[in-house]
Design a protein around this motif. Structure first.
Motif, PDB file in Angstrom:
ATOM      1  N   LEU A  11      20.587 -19.997   9.695  1.00 25.86           N
ATOM      2  CA  LEU A  11      19.921 -18.736  10.042  1.00 25.86           C
ATOM      3  C   LEU A  11      20.896 -17.705  10.597  1.00 25.86           C
ATOM      4  CD1 LEU A  11      16.538 -19.744  11.747  1.00 25.86           C
ATOM      5  CD2 LEU A  11      16.844 -18.434   9.646  1.00 25.86           C
ATOM      6  N   TYR A  12      21.892 -18.150  11.343  1.00 28.85           N
ATOM      7  CA  TYR A  12      22.787 -17.216  12.016  1.00 28.85           C
ATOM      8  C   TYR A  12      23.509 -16.330  10.994  1.00 28.85           C
ATOM      9  CZ  TYR A  12      22.012 -19.978  16.228  1.00 28.85           C
ATOM     10  OH  TYR A  12      21.435 -20.615  17.291  1.00 28.85           O
ATOM     11  N   GLY A  13      23.362 -15.026  11.191  1.00 31.13           N
ATOM     12  CA  GLY A  13      24.028 -14.071  10.316  1.00 31.13           C
ATOM     13  C   GLY A  13      23.272 -13.737   9.053  1.00 31.13           C
ATOM     14  N   GLN A  14      22.138 -14.434   8.795  1.00 35.03           N
ATOM     15  CA  GLN A  14      21.380 -14.168   7.578  1.00 35.03           C
ATOM     16  C   GLN A  14      20.616 -12.837   7.697  1.00 35.03           C
ATOM     17  OE1 GLN A  14      21.295 -15.507   4.693  1.00 35.03           O
ATOM     18  NE2 GLN A  14      22.407 -17.425   5.025  1.00 35.03           N
ATOM     19  N   ASP A  15      20.393 -12.202   6.561  1.00 33.23           N
ATOM     20  CA  ASP A  15      19.605 -10.964   6.546  1.00 33.23           C
ATOM     21  C   ASP A  15      18.157 -11.251   6.925  1.00 33.23           C
ATOM     22  OD1 ASP A  15      21.806  -9.556   5.778  1.00 33.23           O
ATOM     23  OD2 ASP A  15      21.226  -9.358   3.677  1.00 33.23           O
ATOM     24  N   VAL A  16      17.569 -10.305   7.628  1.00 32.81           N
ATOM     25  CA  VAL A  16      16.148 -10.374   7.986  1.00 32.81           C
ATOM     26  C   VAL A  16      15.426  -9.256   7.243  1.00 32.81           C
ATOM     27  CG1 VAL A  16      14.456 -10.317   9.844  1.00 32.81           C
ATOM     28  CG2 VAL A  16      16.714 -11.325  10.246  1.00 32.81           C
ATOM     29  N   GLN A  17      14.370  -9.626   6.510  1.00 31.09           N
ATOM     30  CA  GLN A  17      13.588  -8.657   5.740  1.00 31.09           C
ATOM     31  C   GLN A  17      12.224  -8.462   6.390  1.00 31.09           C
ATOM     32  OE1 GLN A  17      13.472 -10.673   1.958  1.00 31.09           O
ATOM     33  NE2 GLN A  17      15.134  -9.417   1.146  1.00 31.09           N
ATOM     34  N   ASP A  18      11.682  -7.246   6.189  1.00 35.71           N
ATOM     35  CA  ASP A  18      10.310  -7.036   6.641  1.00 35.71           C
ATOM     36  C   ASP A  18       9.351  -7.517   5.556  1.00 35.71           C
ATOM     37  OD1 ASP A  18      10.279  -5.097   4.700  1.00 35.71           O
ATOM     38  OD2 ASP A  18       9.959  -3.410   6.067  1.00 35.71           O
ATOM     39  N   ARG A  19       8.079  -7.287   5.774  1.00 34.41           N
ATOM     40  CA  ARG A  19       7.092  -7.829   4.839  1.00 34.41           C
ATOM     41  C   ARG A  19       7.174  -7.216   3.446  1.00 34.41           C
ATOM     42  NH1 ARG A  19       2.119  -5.504   8.410  1.00 34.41           N
ATOM     43  NH2 ARG A  19       2.437  -3.262   8.024  1.00 34.41           N
ATOM     44  N   SER A  20       7.794  -6.011   3.350  1.00 35.74           N
ATOM     45  CA  SER A  20       7.933  -5.377   2.031  1.00 35.74           C
ATOM     46  C   SER A  20       9.243  -5.743   1.344  1.00 35.74           C
ATOM     47  CB  SER A  20       7.845  -3.852   2.180  1.00 35.74           C
ATOM     48  OG  SER A  20       8.960  -3.361   2.908  1.00 35.74           O
ATOM     49  N   GLY A  21      10.083  -6.513   2.025  1.00 38.24           N
ATOM     50  CA  GLY A  21      11.362  -6.898   1.436  1.00 38.24           C
ATOM     51  C   GLY A  21      12.519  -6.019   1.848  1.00 38.24           C
TER      52      GLY A  21
END
Length: 244
Positions: A11-21
């Motif tokens: 998880l560390y450093g991974q991109d975080v997306q909102d519900r729309s991508g």
């Protein structure tokens, strides 16, 4: 969201997306509950300086490419309560209450133990210096166009005229004696003589136009600079080493 230990580390450093991508930021830190299950992550959004917005892992899901998607829009996550970047403190009761209220989540009774930050894989950031070479303009001298006066000798020739006198003697004969009467006395006759001499007249005439032209010439110049970079050495026992 139940995750394996390998997934938690990834998880560390991974991109975080909102519900729309849409990308919100990247995972900074992970917090787990008393059972060791990850429950909260901090998101580096790039808009809060040394703080990271918090987001719940409840109902979040991992994408096939490793990215984390949360069921909230970007604005909600970015305006969430935050923690300092790099903190190793657990989340206290006030922080939890603010987070549950912000995300409108139901808090399941008082927590037996505050969520603890889960350490990520040991890592260091290797940095190096790089040079950026540009140019700047500076005075390189002044070109002068100066006009001065010099004197020089000029030699040439010019035709001149002058009168020359010659004496002509004509004898008186019997044929022309009748036209002349003898008259013995002193007498003088004059003849005007003329002679030319050179006269120099100077006139100023333009002969050429002189100007300065400036051309920009591009040439390659060597640039020498010293830069520093970091080297990372890992001291791992031979039995635990795995070459990659």
């Amino acid at each position: 969201m139940r995750l394996t230990e390998q997934q938690i580390r990834s998880l560390y450093g991974q991109d975080v997306q909102d519900r729309s991508g849409a990308k919100i930021g990247s995972v900074g830190q992970v917090w787990a509950d008393a059972a060791g299950e990850p429950t909260w992550v901090s998101v580096k959004t790039g808009v809060m300086g040394h703080h990271e917005s918090m987001a719940p892992l409840q109902a979040a899901r991992m994408q096939n490419d490793g990215r984390l998607q949360v069921p909230y829009d970007k604005a909600t996550v970015r305006s969430a309560p935050s923690v300092e970047t790099g903190t190793d403190q657990p989340l206290n009761a006030d922080q939890l209450a603010q987070l549950y209220q912000h995300y409108q989540l139901q808090q399941q009774g008082p927590a037996q133990q505050p969520p603890q930050r889960m350490p990520g894989a040991p890592e260091v950031v290797r940095s190096e210096e790089r040079i950026q070479v540009g140019t700047e303009s500076e005075p390189a001298g002044t070109a002068h166009l100066r006009k001065r006066v010099v004197t020089e000798n000029v030699q040439t020739t010019v035709p001149v005229e002058h009168d020359e006198v010659s004496v002509v003697r004509e004898p008186i004969t019997a044929a022309n004696r009748g036209d002349t009467r003898p008259d013995i006395r002193e007498e003088q006759r004059d003849m005007e003589l003329r002679a030319e001499h050179p006269v120099v007249v100077k006139e100023q005439v333009p002969v050429e136009r002189v100007r300065l032209n400036k051309d920009e010439v591009v040439e390659e110049q060597p640039v020498n600079a010293q830069v520093r970079r970091e080297l990372v050495d890992a001291d791992v026992p031979d039995r635990a080493r795995r070459d990659r």
